[in-house]
Design a protein around this motif. Structure first.
Motif, PDB file in Angstrom:
ATOM      1  N   CYS A   3      42.676  38.021  36.812  1.00 14.82           N
ATOM      2  CA  CYS A   3      41.302  37.639  36.460  1.00 14.82           C
ATOM      3  C   CYS A   3      41.318  36.462  35.479  1.00 14.82           C
ATOM      4  O   CYS A   3      42.298  36.230  34.791  1.00 14.82           O
ATOM      5  CB  CYS A   3      40.616  38.844  35.830  1.00 14.82           C
ATOM      6  SG  CYS A   3      38.898  38.567  35.376  1.00 14.82           S
ATOM      7  N   ASP A  33      39.604  36.256  32.813  1.00 19.31           N
ATOM      8  CA  ASP A  33      39.309  36.780  31.475  1.00 19.31           C
ATOM      9  C   ASP A  33      40.278  36.163  30.464  1.00 19.31           C
ATOM     10  O   ASP A  33      41.482  36.124  30.724  1.00 19.31           O
ATOM     11  CB  ASP A  33      39.507  38.308  31.550  1.00 19.31           C
ATOM     12  CG  ASP A  33      39.033  39.068  30.327  1.00 19.31           C
ATOM     13  OD1 ASP A  33      39.295  38.609  29.207  1.00 19.31           O
ATOM     14  OD2 ASP A  33      38.419  40.129  30.501  1.00 19.31           O
ATOM     15  N   GLY A  69      37.803  38.741  38.406  1.00 15.01           N
ATOM     16  CA  GLY A  69      37.934  40.060  39.028  1.00 15.01           C
ATOM     17  C   GLY A  69      39.189  40.207  39.876  1.00 15.01           C
ATOM     18  O   GLY A  69      39.419  41.263  40.449  1.00 15.01           O
ATOM     19  N   HIS A 100      42.934  43.762  36.269  1.00 20.23           N
ATOM     20  CA  HIS A 100      43.183  44.214  34.900  1.00 20.23           C
ATOM     21  C   HIS A 100      42.202  45.291  34.475  1.00 20.23           C
ATOM     22  O   HIS A 100      41.125  45.421  35.038  1.00 20.23           O
ATOM     23  CB  HIS A 100      43.112  43.039  33.905  1.00 20.23           C
ATOM     24  CG  HIS A 100      41.711  42.582  33.634  1.00 20.23           C
ATOM     25  ND1 HIS A 100      40.947  43.111  32.615  1.00 20.23           N
ATOM     26  CD2 HIS A 100      40.931  41.678  34.248  1.00 20.23           C
ATOM     27  CE1 HIS A 100      39.752  42.530  32.629  1.00 20.23           C
ATOM     28  NE2 HIS A 100      39.711  41.655  33.620  1.00 20.23           N
ATOM     29  N   CYS A 136      37.136  45.358  33.512  1.00 17.40           N
ATOM     30  CA  CYS A 136      36.977  43.996  34.041  1.00 17.40           C
ATOM     31  C   CYS A 136      35.492  43.776  34.326  1.00 17.40           C
ATOM     32  O   CYS A 136      34.926  44.430  35.216  1.00 17.40           O
ATOM     33  CB  CYS A 136      37.799  43.819  35.315  1.00 17.40           C
ATOM     34  SG  CYS A 136      37.573  42.176  36.052  1.00 17.40           S
ATOM     35  N   GLY A 137      34.877  42.861  33.583  1.00 18.84           N
ATOM     36  CA  GLY A 137      33.439  42.630  33.720  1.00 18.84           C
ATOM     37  C   GLY A 137      33.028  42.205  35.113  1.00 18.84           C
ATOM     38  O   GLY A 137      31.958  42.582  35.598  1.00 18.84           O
TER      39      GLY A 137
END
Ligand SMILES: [Zn+2]
Length: 322
Positions: A73, A75, A100, A142, A154-155
């Motif tokens: 991801c 992130d 994602g 993640h 994970c948003g």
């Protein structure tokens, strides 16, 4: 020698700051709210590094000499632990990054192409996992240290219902942003219409859980990293240079962890779009790519306030021969 050879492969790039902020977003992650706290010295160090192109690094190689095919991801947070299935690993390899992980983008491509006809987000993710496996495309993901079911950490996965809702809500802004990137936007209206109808028909379904998606990913024996700490992302970097990604660790080092960056390797989105739809026309493959860009902007609109400066990293255009 090997290392030297790989370092020599880092291409000359052109870095552009395309906007000071996307201008739309309802999330908490903000550039403007943190600039005073972070201070000009760290900001300058990070911006200089982004602009210099020196953050570009090649994706790691596997023991057989092939670049690894899975992804992670975008992130920006620090990783603490890495698992390959249930086995803990002690080194984090450099992978391409898409929000994602690849499976989320595969889900977005199905939705954008109108292939997710059952209007159920949970099964859209399950279908995406099957499709990725079927086409032999590896992927990763993640968690984070503190998340509990129904969240995985994970948003881009946990907030998928809100992200799809925000794509419908900000479809005009998303369209404008994609057009400003200079990509082939043929079929973008159709993609946005498909997201819109999925948003409407799945809006009442409250059963979705990101933790269930991650449970399925872990069952596939994929590499899943456990991230830690707070979200300190202040920039978004879209990298087009294939086989490479942006060094997020270096950004954290330059700023004592005060600044993180979101990274999206757009070449990886294209790679997944083409391989997942290898029996379709290039027009369909491009629509799949647009779907991934749409979802990427939906993630940004959901997680950020829309005020993070956005950079693109491209191959330096070759001078025309005299
Ligand atoms: Zn994530």
């Amino acid at each position: 020698m090997e290392l030297e050879k790989r370092e020599n492969q880092v291409p000359k790039v052109e870095v552009k700051r395309i906007v000071d902020g996307l201008g739309f977003g309802e999330g908490n992650i903000s550039y403007l709210e943190r600039i005073d706290q972070v201070g000009p010295v760290k900001l300058d160090a990070v911006e200089t590094a982004i602009n210099s192109g020196s953050l570009l690094v090649p994706v790691d190689y596997d023991p057989t000499g092939q670049q690894i095919d899975d992804d992670g991801c975008g992130d920006g947070r620090v990783w603490r632990r890495v698992f390959h299935g249930s086995t803990e690993k002690f080194r984090s390899l450099i992978r391409p990054k898409v929000f994602g992980g690849g499976v989320t983008m595969a889900m977005a491509m199905d939705v954008g192409l109108g292939k997710s006809d059952n209007d159920n987000l949970q099964s859209a993710f399950s279908m995406a996992i099957n499709n990725m496996n079927h086409k032999g495309i590896d992927f990763g993901g993640h968690t984070d240290r503190h998340s509990e079911a129904p969240n995985c950490g994970c948003g881009a996965i946990d907030k998928a219902p809100q992200i799809i809702g925000n794509i419908a809500r900000y479809s005009h802004e998303i369209k404008q942003t994609i057009e400003s990137l200079g990509v082939n936007s043929d079929g973008l209206n159709e993609v946005l219409t498909n997201f819109n109808s999925f948003a409407q028909s799945s809006a009442e379904d409250k059963s979705y859980a990101g933790s269930t998606v991650m449970g399925e990913v872990l069952k596939q024996q994929k590499v899943v990293k456990e991230l830690d700490g707070t979200h300190n992302e202040m920039f978004v970097v879209l990298n087009e240079v294939s086989g490479h990604t942006i060094d997020q660790e270096k950004v954290r080092q330059l700023s004592d962890g005060d600044i993180q960056i979101f990274v999206v390797d757009t070449w990886r989105l294209k790679d997944i779009a083409e391989r997942l739809n290898d029996n379709d026309t290039s027009a369909v493959q491009n629509q799949a790519y647009l779907s991934a860009l749409v979802y990427t902007l939906g993630v940004a609109a959901t997680l950020t306030k829309g005020d993070l400066p956005v950079y693109t990293v491209n191959h330096l255009a070759k001078p025309v021969a005299a």
